[in-house]
Design a protein around this motif. Structure first.
Motif, PDB file in Angstrom:
ATOM      1  N   ARG A   1       1.015  10.175  -4.164  1.00  0.00           N
ATOM      2  CA  ARG A   1      -0.376  10.756  -3.074  1.00  0.00           C
ATOM      3  C   ARG A   1       0.095  10.755  -1.750  1.00  0.00           C
ATOM      4  O   ARG A   1       0.905  10.171  -1.220  1.00  0.00           O
ATOM      5  CB  ARG A   1      -1.529   9.627  -3.351  1.00  0.00           C
ATOM      6  N   PRO A   2      -0.419  12.048  -1.225  1.00  0.00           N
ATOM      7  CA  PRO A   2      -0.052  12.392   0.137  1.00  0.00           C
ATOM      8  C   PRO A   2      -0.914  11.323   1.049  1.00  0.00           C
ATOM      9  O   PRO A   2      -1.824  10.642   0.864  1.00  0.00           O
ATOM     10  CB  PRO A   2      -0.783  13.625   0.382  1.00  0.00           C
TER      11      PRO A   2
ATOM     12  N   SER B   1      -7.084  20.430  -2.020  1.00  0.00           N
ATOM     13  CA  SER B   1      -8.482  19.607  -2.113  1.00  0.00           C
ATOM     14  C   SER B   1      -8.475  18.835  -3.245  1.00  0.00           C
ATOM     15  O   SER B   1      -9.346  17.895  -3.484  1.00  0.00           O
ATOM     16  CB  SER B   1      -9.748  20.665  -2.026  1.00  0.00           C
ATOM     17  N   GLU B   2      -7.600  19.264  -4.351  1.00  0.00           N
ATOM     18  CA  GLU B   2      -7.771  18.348  -5.502  1.00  0.00           C
ATOM     19  C   GLU B   2      -6.840  17.032  -5.395  1.00  0.00           C
ATOM     20  O   GLU B   2      -7.204  16.040  -6.397  1.00  0.00           O
ATOM     21  CB  GLU B   2      -7.457  18.942  -6.811  1.00  0.00           C
ATOM     22  N   LYS B   3      -6.196  16.884  -4.556  1.00  0.00           N
ATOM     23  CA  LYS B   3      -5.514  15.507  -4.180  1.00  0.00           C
ATOM     24  C   LYS B   3      -5.892  14.823  -2.923  1.00  0.00           C
ATOM     25  O   LYS B   3      -6.223  15.455  -1.826  1.00  0.00           O
ATOM     26  CB  LYS B   3      -4.015  15.831  -3.941  1.00  0.00           C
ATOM     27  N   THR B   4      -6.527  13.573  -3.127  1.00  0.00           N
ATOM     28  CA  THR B   4      -7.068  13.040  -1.865  1.00  0.00           C
ATOM     29  C   THR B   4      -6.047  12.400  -0.892  1.00  0.00           C
ATOM     30  O   THR B   4      -4.938  12.035  -1.594  1.00  0.00           O
ATOM     31  CB  THR B   4      -7.712  11.719  -2.109  1.00  0.00           C
ATOM     32  N   ALA B   5      -5.982  12.713   0.189  1.00  0.00           N
ATOM     33  CA  ALA B   5      -4.825  12.015   1.019  1.00  0.00           C
ATOM     34  C   ALA B   5      -5.389  10.660   1.653  1.00  0.00           C
ATOM     35  O   ALA B   5      -6.565  10.534   1.796  1.00  0.00           O
ATOM     36  CB  ALA B   5      -4.694  12.991   2.191  1.00  0.00           C
ATOM     37  N   TYR B   6      -4.506   9.783   1.930  1.00  0.00           N
ATOM     38  CA  TYR B   6      -4.874   8.504   2.423  1.00  0.00           C
ATOM     39  C   TYR B   6      -4.011   8.391   3.939  1.00  0.00           C
ATOM     40  O   TYR B   6      -3.390   8.976   4.171  1.00  0.00           O
ATOM     41  CB  TYR B   6      -4.388   7.425   1.402  1.00  0.00           C
ATOM     42  N   TRP B   7      -4.953   7.597   4.683  1.00  0.00           N
ATOM     43  CA  TRP B   7      -4.473   7.273   6.090  1.00  0.00           C
ATOM     44  C   TRP B   7      -4.356   5.942   6.036  1.00  0.00           C
ATOM     45  O   TRP B   7      -5.244   5.153   6.167  1.00  0.00           O
ATOM     46  CB  TRP B   7      -5.559   7.833   6.688  1.00  0.00           C
ATOM     47  N   VAL B   8      -3.277   5.292   6.554  1.00  0.00           N
ATOM     48  CA  VAL B   8      -3.005   3.802   6.366  1.00  0.00           C
ATOM     49  C   VAL B   8      -2.772   3.628   7.845  1.00  0.00           C
ATOM     50  O   VAL B   8      -1.888   4.368   8.546  1.00  0.00           O
ATOM     51  CB  VAL B   8      -1.559   3.456   5.592  1.00  0.00           C
ATOM     52  N   VAL B   9      -3.581   2.732   8.392  1.00  0.00           N
ATOM     53  CA  VAL B   9      -3.625   2.394   9.770  1.00  0.00           C
ATOM     54  C   VAL B   9      -3.300   1.038   9.984  1.00  0.00           C
ATOM     55  O   VAL B   9      -4.219   0.192   9.597  1.00  0.00           O
ATOM     56  CB  VAL B   9      -5.070   2.838  10.567  1.00  0.00           C
TER      57      VAL B   9
ATOM     58  N   VAL C   1       0.908  -1.313   0.146  1.00  0.00           N
ATOM     59  CA  VAL C   1      -0.110   0.038  -0.120  1.00  0.00           C
ATOM     60  C   VAL C   1       0.999   1.180  -0.171  1.00  0.00           C
ATOM     61  O   VAL C   1       0.737   2.156  -0.699  1.00  0.00           O
ATOM     62  CB  VAL C   1      -0.956  -0.046   1.358  1.00  0.00           C
ATOM     63  N   LYS C   2       1.905   1.424   0.923  1.00  0.00           N
ATOM     64  CA  LYS C   2       2.725   2.489   1.090  1.00  0.00           C
ATOM     65  C   LYS C   2       3.749   2.410  -0.361  1.00  0.00           C
ATOM     66  O   LYS C   2       3.637   3.764  -0.851  1.00  0.00           O
ATOM     67  CB  LYS C   2       3.823   2.567   2.156  1.00  0.00           C
ATOM     68  N   SER C   3       3.930   1.362  -1.030  1.00  0.00           N
ATOM     69  CA  SER C   3       4.694   1.669  -2.224  1.00  0.00           C
ATOM     70  C   SER C   3       3.589   2.136  -3.262  1.00  0.00           C
ATOM     71  O   SER C   3       4.334   3.053  -4.088  1.00  0.00           O
ATOM     72  CB  SER C   3       5.285   0.406  -2.552  1.00  0.00           C
ATOM     73  N   ILE C   4       2.761   1.734  -3.299  1.00  0.00           N
ATOM     74  CA  ILE C   4       1.590   2.184  -4.513  1.00  0.00           C
ATOM     75  C   ILE C   4       1.300   3.719  -4.167  1.00  0.00           C
ATOM     76  O   ILE C   4       1.395   4.596  -5.198  1.00  0.00           O
ATOM     77  CB  ILE C   4       0.323   1.707  -4.218  1.00  0.00           C
ATOM     78  N   LEU C   5       1.219   4.116  -2.852  1.00  0.00           N
ATOM     79  CA  LEU C   5       0.851   5.662  -2.787  1.00  0.00           C
ATOM     80  C   LEU C   5       1.986   6.457  -2.946  1.00  0.00           C
ATOM     81  O   LEU C   5       1.873   7.588  -3.573  1.00  0.00           O
ATOM     82  CB  LEU C   5       0.380   5.899  -1.351  1.00  0.00           C
TER      83      LEU C   5
END
Length: 160
Positions: free
Chosen positions: A22-23, A105-113, A13-17
Motif C-alpha cells: 500500500r502506498p 484511484s483504485e489504491k488507497t494511500a495512507y498517511w501515518v502521522v 503500521v509501516k510494516s503492514i503497509l
C-alpha cells in the motif's frame, strides 16, 4: 493507533503497509514542527511512490521523506523537485483531486502521522488535526462526485 511511546506502533503500521504493497506517507509531527512541513512531507512521499504524479517524473526515491529539523533548505529543495506547493491544508484538496482521480484511484494511500498529539499544543496545530480527521470525508465526497461524472459520461457516449 494510540499507545505509550516506544512500543512499536509505527513499526507495526509501516510494516503492514509495506507488506500489503500500500502506498503511504510517513511524517513525524514533532520533527516537521508545523502543519505546512507535514503536508509537504506527505505529498513528497506519495509522489515518490508514484501515487501522485508531479509535473516532472519521480525517480526511485525512498518512500519516506521526513522533515529534517536541522536542514530545512534540504527539505524545501526536495519539495521543489516535485513541483507541489502546499502551504495550508486547503491547498491539499485541489492537489489530491487533480492527481488522484486519474492516477491511482483504485489504491488507497495512507498517511501515518507519528507524534500527532504534538499538534494539539497550538491553535494552528489543533485546526490541522481537525482537518486530518475530516480529510477522508472530503475525499470520499470528491470520489463520489467523480464516479457520478464518469457514469454520466459513459451514459452520454452510449447514446451517440
Amino acid at each position: 493507533v494510540h499507545g505509550p511511546e516506544t512500543t512499536g506502533k509505527t513499526v507495526v503500521v509501516k510494516s503492514i503497509l509495506k507488506k500489503l504493497g500500500r502506498p503511504y506517507a510517513y511524517t513525524s509531527a514533532r520533527a516537521c514542527g508545523n502543519p505546512r512541513n507535514c503536508l509537504q512531507s506527505a505529498l513528497d512521499a506519495l509522489a515518490n511512490q508514484n501515487w501522485l504524479r508531479p509535473s516532472s517524473s519521480a525517480s526511485d526515491f525512498s518512500s519516506e521523506i521526513s522533515c529534517p529539523s536541522q536542514s530545512q533548505s534540504s527539505f524545501h529543495s526536495q519539495v521543489q523537485a516535485h513541483h507541489f506547493s502546499c502551504d495550508k491544508p486547503s491547498d491539499l484538496l485541489p492537489i489530491l483531486e487533480s492527481h488522484v482521480s486519474h492516477v491511482c484511484s483504485e489504491k488507497t494511500a495512507y498517511w501515518v502521522v507519528d507524534d500527532a498529539e504534538s499538534f494539539t499544543e497550538t491553535t494552528e496545530g489543533t485546526k490541522f488535526m481537525t482537518f486530518l480527521v475530516q480529510l477522508r470525508h472530503f475525499l470520499q465526497t470528491f470520489n463520489h462526485r467523480e464516479s457520478r461524472k464518469k457514469k454520466n459520461a459513459g451514459n452520454m457516449s452510449g447514446e451517440a
